[in-house]
Scaffold this active site. Structure first.
Site, PDB file in Angstrom:
ATOM      1  N   ASP A  10       1.015  -0.009  -0.764  1.00 31.01           N
ATOM      2  CA  ASP A  10       0.277  -0.666   0.068  1.00 31.01           C
ATOM      3  C   ASP A  10      -1.049   0.243   0.471  1.00 31.01           C
ATOM      4  O   ASP A  10      -0.743   1.355   0.391  1.00 31.01           O
ATOM      5  CB  ASP A  10       0.882  -1.336   1.360  1.00 31.01           C
ATOM      6  CG  ASP A  10      -0.238  -2.024   2.003  1.00 31.01           C
ATOM      7  OD1 ASP A  10      -1.147  -2.734   1.384  1.00 31.01           O
ATOM      8  OD2 ASP A  10      -0.152  -2.746   3.268  1.00 31.01           O
ATOM      9  N   SER A  11      -2.087  -0.237   1.124  1.00 31.19           N
ATOM     10  CA  SER A  11      -3.110   0.585   1.522  1.00 31.19           C
ATOM     11  C   SER A  11      -2.842   1.217   3.115  1.00 31.19           C
ATOM     12  O   SER A  11      -3.319   2.072   3.447  1.00 31.19           O
ATOM     13  CB  SER A  11      -4.483  -0.235   1.909  1.00 31.19           C
ATOM     14  OG  SER A  11      -4.081  -1.777   2.630  1.00 31.19           O
ATOM     15  N   CYS A  74       0.198  -5.302  -1.613  1.00 27.04           N
ATOM     16  CA  CYS A  74      -1.135  -5.576  -0.927  1.00 27.04           C
ATOM     17  C   CYS A  74      -1.804  -6.696  -1.568  1.00 27.04           C
ATOM     18  O   CYS A  74      -2.058  -6.458  -3.124  1.00 27.04           O
ATOM     19  CB  CYS A  74      -1.499  -4.384  -1.036  1.00 27.04           C
ATOM     20  SG  CYS A  74      -3.563  -4.085  -0.553  1.00 27.04           S
ATOM     21  N   GLU A 152      -2.572  -1.976  12.309  1.00 30.88           N
ATOM     22  CA  GLU A 152      -2.038  -0.528  12.173  1.00 30.88           C
ATOM     23  C   GLU A 152      -2.016   0.114  13.763  1.00 30.88           C
ATOM     24  O   GLU A 152      -1.006   0.755  13.857  1.00 30.88           O
ATOM     25  CB  GLU A 152      -3.041   0.278  11.288  1.00 30.88           C
ATOM     26  CG  GLU A 152      -3.214  -0.015   9.918  1.00 30.88           C
ATOM     27  CD  GLU A 152      -2.242   0.619   9.040  1.00 30.88           C
ATOM     28  OE1 GLU A 152      -2.215   1.589   9.339  1.00 30.88           O
ATOM     29  OE2 GLU A 152      -1.732  -0.278   8.174  1.00 30.88           O
ATOM     30  N   CYS A 184      -1.976 -11.696   3.739  1.00 32.63           N
ATOM     31  CA  CYS A 184      -2.299 -10.247   3.637  1.00 32.63           C
ATOM     32  C   CYS A 184      -0.823  -9.749   4.108  1.00 32.63           C
ATOM     33  O   CYS A 184      -0.335 -10.129   5.164  1.00 32.63           O
ATOM     34  CB  CYS A 184      -3.324  -9.881   4.848  1.00 32.63           C
ATOM     35  SG  CYS A 184      -3.312  -8.092   5.147  1.00 32.63           S
ATOM     36  N   HIS A 186       0.064  -7.259   5.922  1.00 33.24           N
ATOM     37  CA  HIS A 186       0.009  -6.580   7.397  1.00 33.24           C
ATOM     38  C   HIS A 186       0.518  -8.112   8.183  1.00 33.24           C
ATOM     39  O   HIS A 186       1.154  -7.820   9.348  1.00 33.24           O
ATOM     40  CB  HIS A 186      -1.029  -6.201   7.872  1.00 33.24           C
ATOM     41  CG  HIS A 186      -1.393  -4.808   7.433  1.00 33.24           C
ATOM     42  ND1 HIS A 186      -1.731  -4.342   6.149  1.00 33.24           N
ATOM     43  CD2 HIS A 186      -1.611  -3.792   8.096  1.00 33.24           C
ATOM     44  CE1 HIS A 186      -1.738  -3.302   5.854  1.00 33.24           C
ATOM     45  NE2 HIS A 186      -1.955  -2.533   7.040  1.00 33.24           N
TER      46      HIS A 186
HETATM   47  N1  DGL Z   1      -1.812  -5.117   3.278  1.00 31.76           N
HETATM   48  C1  DGL Z   1      -3.151  -5.401   2.700  1.00 31.76           C
HETATM   49  C2  DGL Z   1      -3.400  -6.709   1.960  1.00 31.76           C
HETATM   50  O1  DGL Z   1      -2.166  -7.397   1.876  1.00 31.76           O
HETATM   51  C3  DGL Z   1      -4.350  -4.765   3.561  1.00 31.76           C
HETATM   52  C4  DGL Z   1      -5.701  -5.008   3.046  1.00 31.76           C
HETATM   53  C5  DGL Z   1      -6.620  -3.892   3.221  1.00 31.76           C
HETATM   54  O2  DGL Z   1      -6.267  -2.739   2.941  1.00 31.76           O
HETATM   55  O3  DGL Z   1      -7.902  -4.285   3.254  1.00 31.76           O
HETATM   56  O4  DGL Z   1      -4.325  -7.054   1.524  1.00 31.76           O
END
Ligand code: DGL
Length: 280
Positions: A10-11, A74, A152, A184, A186
């Site tokens: 993930d990011s 992600c 975060e 998302c 998160h």
């Molecule tokens: N967890 C990512 C998602 O599901 C985060 C999005 C991002 O980094 O913009 O899209």
């Protein structure tokens, strides 16, 4: 065959909601968590940059932690990177898309809210999902630019901005949706707070369990056995961050029933990752 190792990407820390579901479904599988937090959030980045960094980081991780399956946990990355990633590896790749289909299956009043990043909301594949699975539903989309950052920060110990969060969710209240899709990875981390803010919503849908089922199914077909090391070793072999190891992550992991053998920040130090489109 031995218990498999799964790379979860993930990011930021959002993919931990997916890692949690995978760990519940496959308690003895080993996980490696890889986050491109130096480039977070992906929603603000050009698609080419996201693709280049994903490919490079995943390749570097597989060299050090050979794995049997890759999960792109992600939504924002999955919308752009999956074809190139699948072309670059022989390993099975599981991506994530907003759970529009399951939401349409449970919504009674046919009014669905989609909470996602602005990048996910904009992508054409979302329209295709809606046309295919929820054409008879009203879909109310909220793409919020700061929500992933708030999460975060919350993982790092800061309070969520409750009033702003209620404002973000106001369109769902006004539209009287009975189902909300968390588009998302998160967002399930703050599922309790979201539900507390919109108690009238009957169904909250995310993709974590479906990804875990798909992962288990692919590994089963490849002949991997569940193994018998349940509870003896931490679920995560390693957590790798392209930026700094996020503060508070060590105390947050046990809340998800996860633990790791090692944290590595500024990883991988020997690789020069693209940081702008011009340098690709
Ligand atoms: N967890 C990512 C998602 O599901 C985060 C999005 C991002 O980094 O913009 O899209």
């Amino acid at each position: 065959m031995n218990p498999p190792r799964i790379l979860v990407f993930d990011s930021g820390v959002g993919g931990l909601s997916v890692a949690q579901c995978i760990h519940r479904a496959l308690p003895s599988a080993r996980l490696v968590y890889l986050a491109d937090n130096a480039c977070f959030p992906y929603g603000d980045q050009p698609e080419e940059l996201v693709t280049a960094r994903c490919l490079q980081l995943i390749e570097a991780s597989l060299k050090v932690y050979p794995s049997q399956l890759i999960v792109v946990a992600c939504n924002t990355a999955s919308t752009v990177v999956l074809p190139d990633l699948r072309a670059s590896t022989h390993l099975p790749v599981v991506g994530v898309v907003p759970a529009i289909k399951p939401a349409a299956a449970v919504s009674e009043n046919r009014r669905i809210g989609l909470l996602a990043t602005p990048a996910t909301i904009r992508r054409a594949y979302l329209d295709r999902l809606v046309d295919e699975f929820a054409a008879d539903c009203q879909l109310h989309r909220v793409g919020h630019p700061a929500l992933v950052r708030w999460i975060e920060d919350w993982v790092a110990g800061r309070a969520l901005p409750e009033a702003e969060l209620a404002e973000v969710l106001a369109p769902f209240r006004e539209a009287q949706v009975d189902t909300v899709v968390l588009g998302c990875t998160h967002y399930p981390l703050i599922g309790q707070q979201l539900q507390g803010s919109l108690p009238e919503v009957r169904h909250w849908v995310d993709s974590g369990e479906a990804i875990a089922r798909r992962t288990a199914d692919l590994l089963d077909r490849a002949g991997y056995l569940p193994g018998d090391n349940h509870g003896k070793t931490p679920a995560l072999d390693a957590m790798l961050f392209s930026g700094k190891v996020p503060p508070g992550i060590e105390t947050f992991l046990p809340r998800l029933g996860l633990a790791t053998g090692c944290f590595r920040g500024d990883w991988p130090s020997e690789t020069v990752l693209p940081t702008a489109i011009g340098s690709i």
